[in-house]
Each structure stands twice: as C-alpha cells, then as structure tokens.
Design a protein around this motif. Structure first.
Motif, PDB file in Angstrom:
ATOM      1  N   GLY A 125      29.487  39.214  36.506  1.00 63.26           N
ATOM      2  CA  GLY A 125      30.508  39.739  37.395  1.00 63.26           C
ATOM      3  C   GLY A 125      29.907  40.489  38.561  1.00 63.26           C
ATOM      4  O   GLY A 125      28.717  40.843  38.554  1.00 63.26           O
ATOM      5  N   TYR A 126      30.742  40.729  39.567  1.00 64.80           N
ATOM      6  CA  TYR A 126      30.313  41.494  40.729  1.00 64.80           C
ATOM      7  C   TYR A 126      31.452  42.421  41.144  1.00 64.80           C
ATOM      8  O   TYR A 126      32.629  42.019  41.182  1.00 64.80           O
ATOM      9  CB  TYR A 126      29.938  40.580  41.894  1.00 64.80           C
ATOM     10  CG  TYR A 126      29.551  41.342  43.144  1.00 64.80           C
ATOM     11  CD1 TYR A 126      28.338  42.020  43.222  1.00 64.80           C
ATOM     12  CD2 TYR A 126      30.413  41.407  44.236  1.00 64.80           C
ATOM     13  CE1 TYR A 126      27.986  42.744  44.356  1.00 64.80           C
ATOM     14  CE2 TYR A 126      30.067  42.116  45.378  1.00 64.80           C
ATOM     15  CZ  TYR A 126      28.857  42.785  45.435  1.00 64.80           C
ATOM     16  OH  TYR A 126      28.515  43.504  46.551  1.00 64.80           O
ATOM     17  N   PHE A 127      31.107  43.688  41.427  1.00 67.47           N
ATOM     18  CA  PHE A 127      32.069  44.705  41.829  1.00 67.47           C
ATOM     19  C   PHE A 127      31.624  45.288  43.171  1.00 67.47           C
ATOM     20  O   PHE A 127      30.454  45.650  43.333  1.00 67.47           O
ATOM     21  CB  PHE A 127      32.149  45.812  40.781  1.00 67.47           C
ATOM     22  CG  PHE A 127      32.481  45.308  39.396  1.00 67.47           C
ATOM     23  CD1 PHE A 127      33.783  45.304  38.951  1.00 67.47           C
ATOM     24  CD2 PHE A 127      31.479  44.815  38.561  1.00 67.47           C
ATOM     25  CE1 PHE A 127      34.100  44.828  37.689  1.00 67.47           C
ATOM     26  CE2 PHE A 127      31.783  44.343  37.295  1.00 67.47           C
ATOM     27  CZ  PHE A 127      33.094  44.345  36.855  1.00 67.47           C
ATOM     28  N   HIS A 128      32.573  45.397  44.111  1.00 65.31           N
ATOM     29  CA  HIS A 128      32.221  45.878  45.451  1.00 65.31           C
ATOM     30  C   HIS A 128      33.200  46.956  45.895  1.00 65.31           C
ATOM     31  O   HIS A 128      34.414  46.729  45.961  1.00 65.31           O
ATOM     32  CB  HIS A 128      32.243  44.729  46.463  1.00 65.31           C
ATOM     33  CG  HIS A 128      31.684  45.111  47.798  1.00 65.31           C
ATOM     34  ND1 HIS A 128      30.330  45.057  48.077  1.00 65.31           N
ATOM     35  CD2 HIS A 128      32.286  45.562  48.940  1.00 65.31           C
ATOM     36  CE1 HIS A 128      30.131  45.457  49.319  1.00 65.31           C
ATOM     37  NE2 HIS A 128      31.294  45.778  49.864  1.00 65.31           N
ATOM     38  N   TRP A 185      26.775  42.820  18.131  1.00 65.59           N
ATOM     39  CA  TRP A 185      25.910  43.534  19.055  1.00 65.59           C
ATOM     40  C   TRP A 185      26.096  43.013  20.476  1.00 65.59           C
ATOM     41  O   TRP A 185      26.605  41.916  20.691  1.00 65.59           O
ATOM     42  CB  TRP A 185      24.442  43.461  18.638  1.00 65.59           C
ATOM     43  CG  TRP A 185      23.862  42.097  18.454  1.00 65.59           C
ATOM     44  CD1 TRP A 185      23.884  41.347  17.319  1.00 65.59           C
ATOM     45  CD2 TRP A 185      23.147  41.317  19.420  1.00 65.59           C
ATOM     46  NE1 TRP A 185      23.230  40.154  17.518  1.00 65.59           N
ATOM     47  CE2 TRP A 185      22.766  40.115  18.790  1.00 65.59           C
ATOM     48  CE3 TRP A 185      22.780  41.531  20.749  1.00 65.59           C
ATOM     49  CZ2 TRP A 185      22.058  39.118  19.450  1.00 65.59           C
ATOM     50  CZ3 TRP A 185      22.071  40.541  21.418  1.00 65.59           C
ATOM     51  CH2 TRP A 185      21.715  39.356  20.759  1.00 65.59           C
ATOM     52  N   MET A 186      25.716  43.845  21.411  1.00 64.81           N
ATOM     53  CA  MET A 186      25.817  43.520  22.829  1.00 64.81           C
ATOM     54  C   MET A 186      24.580  44.006  23.558  1.00 64.81           C
ATOM     55  O   MET A 186      24.068  45.090  23.274  1.00 64.81           O
ATOM     56  CB  MET A 186      27.042  44.196  23.450  1.00 64.81           C
ATOM     57  CG  MET A 186      27.209  43.896  24.955  1.00 64.81           C
ATOM     58  SD  MET A 186      27.894  45.273  25.909  1.00 64.81           S
ATOM     59  CE  MET A 186      26.465  46.335  26.058  1.00 64.81           C
ATOM     60  N   VAL A 187      24.092  43.217  24.498  1.00 66.55           N
ATOM     61  CA  VAL A 187      23.067  43.649  25.442  1.00 66.55           C
ATOM     62  C   VAL A 187      23.583  43.332  26.835  1.00 66.55           C
ATOM     63  O   VAL A 187      24.272  42.322  27.048  1.00 66.55           O
ATOM     64  CB  VAL A 187      21.704  42.965  25.203  1.00 66.55           C
ATOM     65  CG1 VAL A 187      21.093  43.437  23.894  1.00 66.55           C
ATOM     66  CG2 VAL A 187      21.849  41.448  25.213  1.00 66.55           C
ATOM     67  N   GLY A 188      23.276  44.207  27.780  1.00 65.50           N
ATOM     68  CA  GLY A 188      23.778  43.973  29.130  1.00 65.50           C
ATOM     69  C   GLY A 188      23.005  44.746  30.167  1.00 65.50           C
ATOM     70  O   GLY A 188      22.142  45.578  29.841  1.00 65.50           O
ATOM     71  N   ALA A 189      23.317  44.474  31.404  1.00 68.69           N
ATOM     72  CA  ALA A 189      22.648  45.157  32.513  1.00 68.69           C
ATOM     73  C   ALA A 189      23.567  45.171  33.718  1.00 68.69           C
ATOM     74  O   ALA A 189      24.411  44.279  33.896  1.00 68.69           O
ATOM     75  CB  ALA A 189      21.340  44.452  32.872  1.00 68.69           C
ATOM     76  N   SER A 190      23.408  46.203  34.524  1.00 70.89           N
ATOM     77  CA  SER A 190      24.090  46.256  35.819  1.00 70.89           C
ATOM     78  C   SER A 190      23.057  46.602  36.879  1.00 70.89           C
ATOM     79  O   SER A 190      22.202  47.467  36.664  1.00 70.89           O
ATOM     80  CB  SER A 190      25.231  47.269  35.805  1.00 70.89           C
ATOM     81  OG  SER A 190      24.764  48.561  35.464  1.00 70.89           O
ATOM     82  N   LYS A 193      27.696  46.103  42.850  1.00 73.14           N
ATOM     83  CA  LYS A 193      27.066  46.136  41.531  1.00 73.14           C
ATOM     84  C   LYS A 193      27.242  44.778  40.872  1.00 73.14           C
ATOM     85  O   LYS A 193      28.347  44.244  40.794  1.00 73.14           O
ATOM     86  CB  LYS A 193      27.696  47.215  40.654  1.00 73.14           C
ATOM     87  CG  LYS A 193      27.051  47.314  39.274  1.00 73.14           C
ATOM     88  CD  LYS A 193      27.787  48.305  38.366  1.00 73.14           C
ATOM     89  CE  LYS A 193      29.071  47.718  37.838  1.00 73.14           C
ATOM     90  NZ  LYS A 193      29.701  48.575  36.794  1.00 73.14           N
ATOM     91  N   PHE A 194      26.145  44.210  40.407  1.00 71.30           N
ATOM     92  CA  PHE A 194      26.155  42.965  39.647  1.00 71.30           C
ATOM     93  C   PHE A 194      26.052  43.307  38.164  1.00 71.30           C
ATOM     94  O   PHE A 194      25.233  44.136  37.769  1.00 71.30           O
ATOM     95  CB  PHE A 194      24.986  42.080  40.069  1.00 71.30           C
ATOM     96  CG  PHE A 194      24.832  40.835  39.242  1.00 71.30           C
ATOM     97  CD1 PHE A 194      25.663  39.746  39.430  1.00 71.30           C
ATOM     98  CD2 PHE A 194      23.863  40.761  38.250  1.00 71.30           C
ATOM     99  CE1 PHE A 194      25.521  38.592  38.660  1.00 71.30           C
ATOM    100  CE2 PHE A 194      23.709  39.622  37.486  1.00 71.30           C
ATOM    101  CZ  PHE A 194      24.550  38.532  37.694  1.00 71.30           C
ATOM    102  N   ALA A 195      26.888  42.687  37.330  1.00 66.44           N
ATOM    103  CA  ALA A 195      26.902  42.974  35.896  1.00 66.44           C
ATOM    104  C   ALA A 195      26.735  41.694  35.093  1.00 66.44           C
ATOM    105  O   ALA A 195      27.238  40.631  35.472  1.00 66.44           O
ATOM    106  CB  ALA A 195      28.210  43.663  35.511  1.00 66.44           C
ATOM    107  N   VAL A 196      26.029  41.804  33.968  1.00 67.95           N
ATOM    108  CA  VAL A 196      25.845  40.678  33.059  1.00 67.95           C
ATOM    109  C   VAL A 196      25.780  41.200  31.636  1.00 67.95           C
ATOM    110  O   VAL A 196      25.287  42.314  31.393  1.00 67.95           O
ATOM    111  CB  VAL A 196      24.550  39.884  33.401  1.00 67.95           C
ATOM    112  CG1 VAL A 196      23.321  40.775  33.293  1.00 67.95           C
ATOM    113  CG2 VAL A 196      24.415  38.649  32.528  1.00 67.95           C
ATOM    114  N   SER A 197      26.311  40.427  30.688  1.00 67.74           N
ATOM    115  CA  SER A 197      26.243  40.852  29.282  1.00 67.74           C
ATOM    116  C   SER A 197      26.269  39.646  28.357  1.00 67.74           C
ATOM    117  O   SER A 197      26.761  38.565  28.722  1.00 67.74           O
ATOM    118  CB  SER A 197      27.403  41.795  28.931  1.00 67.74           C
ATOM    119  OG  SER A 197      28.641  41.103  28.942  1.00 67.74           O
TER     120      SER A 197
END
Length: 343
Positions: free
Chosen positions: A293-296, A257-262, A270-274
C-alpha cells in the motif's frame, strides 16, 4: 477553538450546568473510497464506493474536567458513520467515562481492547484498508461492552493495562437458576514499552462463556514489536490462541504471525508492505496474506491511500473468517483507493 465553542453550545442544549466547567471537543473521521473485491467461489466481483476503508468514519465527543489535586474526569462518545450512505449506526464505537490522577486511569464502559490498539500500532497498515493484518491475524475483538479498565501511569515508557468485562458482547443477562451463564467474560492484560523508535509489548486475553454443550474458553498470548530506523520501520507479531470446546475449532491451537515494513517516501508519503500467516495444529485450515500500500499526506489532517491484498488457502476462512480481504464472502483479492479527512 471554534470546534470547542460549537461543542459547548450543543452540550448546553442538553444540560448547561453539567457541562459548564468541562472542556468538550467534537472530533471525527470522514473516510470514503473505492473498494474492489474479487476471487470468490460464491460471489461475483464487487466494486463499490464505501465508507471507512482506512479508518472507520465517525463523529465523537470527548471532554475533560479538572477536579483539582491532580484528579480529572473525562469521557468519550463515538458514533459510527456511513459516509457513503449518510447514515449513523449509534454509539457502537467507544462510550466510556474515566477518572485519572497520579494513580493512573480507571475507565468504565464500551472501550477498545488493549489488543486492538497494540496490533494496529504494530501493523504497517495501522489496522486499515484491505492490507490490515486482521485479514488473517485474528483479534479477540476491537471493542467490548461493560469494560472495567485500569491503566498505570507511564514509568519511563512502560505501562500496564488490565481490563475485565462480565459480558463483552451484550448487557449482563439475568441468569435462570440451574441454567448456564451465556455472558462472555473477558480478561486482558497488556504490558507495553514505548521509547523513541521502539514499541514492544505482550498481550494475554482469557475469554469464557457457558453453554448447554459445556464451557467455551480461549487463551490468547502474543508478542509484538516495531522499530523505526528512520529509513524503514520494521514490525513483527506472533500470537497463539488456545481454544477449548469452541463451536468452530473444538480443542485446538491457532498460531499466527505477521512481518511488515513501512518506508517513508519523501516528506509526505509512506509505502507499506506486510505478510501474514495463520494455521491450526489439528484442523486442516491455514491462511496467508500479502499486502502492499501507499499513503500520501495532503495535509496534517487529509491523506490519500491505495492498497492491494491477496489472500490464499481460503479453507481457513470459508467457515469461520471475515478478514479484511475475505469480508466473510470468500474473496481472495482486495483493492482500495480513497481519501481520509480527520477533524
């Protein structure tokens, strides 16, 4: 417009009459960055300039022809590119021909699996960088050969994809009488609902192959959903893989299973975590991964990215894994810093 004219000129060198009425477009991705891995019991830490860290670098051709009465023919040809080496590796991505109309779409050839598209759509990292869920969350395959796929029309956000292949890993083989069929058969069924901020779906995948030691089979079930609240997009995946006479796992069940958020950062970031985990019912194998992570966006087509992931409980991977962090070598930590351009 310029890309379409170039594509038509290239196509015309091969067969002008065949492409004269088609709308052909050249597209692609150039992705390159610094990739650092560490924490392996076998290998030294590795730092390299690599291609395809966020998205696989590629060049593609796609075209569509209006056949009238709502019927259209289309194709996709994609070649993988190693941007750091200036090399191509053939049409190893997608290569298919499709016919679409009021009945939906029928596509034949090498295609992305419904599971691959769905998992990457739910994953806050979009299936890229060391942070991708595939570091621990196992997928049957990203793409398969010889696929017959059918996609229903969109019914208010709901659609269904069914796909089947006689051999997903090679060409269908000639079978000696009295000998086992080693072709890998795969059947997939994927209902999905997408409406505004909500994306939810199911996956079922059955794989089967014969061998001298007996039939090898697996059944995958999974449920996933993502909801964009504006201030944060939350994601979750749960899946089970039931193995039968598998070479690595015998008769066992893998639960993952996976849980995450952006989270949006300004108008361009956008900041991402999982967090991802997997374990087997009987075998002493489990794995966990946490990623940030971070995406710009620098423009609509160019972005910068940075990602870090740490995997633990490597017993799951030492004999059977090749996740994004592990990379088949036992690495426990991964770091990416790069740039991606889409055209």
């Amino acid at each position: 417009m310029q890309k379409k004219l170039i594509a038509l000129a290239v196509a015309g060198l091969v067969s002008a009459p065949a492409f004269a009425q088609s709308n052909v477009t050249i597209y692609g991705v150039v992705d390159i960055g610094v990739d650092h891995r560490s924490g392996s019991d076998t290998y030294d830490s590795r730092t390299a300039l690599d291609s395809g860290l966020q998205s696989g670098s590629r060049i593609g051709f796609r075209g569509v022809e209006d056949l009238g009465n709502g019927l259209k023919a289309s194709f996709v040809l994609e070649q993988s590119i190693k941007a750091d080496l200036g090399e191509g590796s053939g049409y190893t991505r997608q290569s298919f021909l499709a016919l679409s109309g009021g009945f939906g779409t029928v596509a034949l050839g090498r295609q992305e699996t419904p599971q691959h598209r769905f998992v990457d759509a739910i994953d806050p990292f979009g299936g890229g960088t060391v942070g991708q869920a595939n570091g621990v969350y196992a997928k049957t395959a990203d793409r398969l050969n010889n696929v017959f796929a059918y996609v229903t029309p969109d019914f208010g956000g709901f659609s269904l994809t069914a796909a089947y292949t006689l051999n997903g890993t090679a060409d269908e083989s000639a079978i000696t009488k009295g000998q086992p069929d080693t072709d890998l058969e795969v059947f997939a069924l994927h209902p999905v609902y997408k409406n505004g901020p909500l994306h939810v779906g199911l996956n079922y995948i059955h794989t089967e192959a014969e061998a001298a030691t007996g039939d090898r089979e697996s059944d995958t079930w999974e449920l996933g959903a993502a909801y964009d609240f504006g201030a944060v997009r939350l994601s979750a995946l749960y899946g089970e893989i039931d193995y039968d006479n598998d070479a690595n796992y015998g008769d066992d069940t893998r639960k993952q299973w996976m849980v995450g958020a952006s989270v949006p950062v300004g108008s361009a970031g956008k900041f991402a975590v999982s967090y991802v985990t997997a374990e087997f019912d009987d075998l002493d194998r489990e794995g966990k991964q946490i990623a940030v992570g971070y995406f710009h966006d620098l423009s609509k087509r160019t972005n910068l990215y940075v990602a870090y992931a740490k995997r633990s409980d490597e017993i799951l991977f030492k004999t059977s894994g090749s996740g994004a962090v592990d990379n088949g070598t036992g690495y426990e930590k991964g770091f990416n810093l790069g740039i991606r351009h889409k055209f």
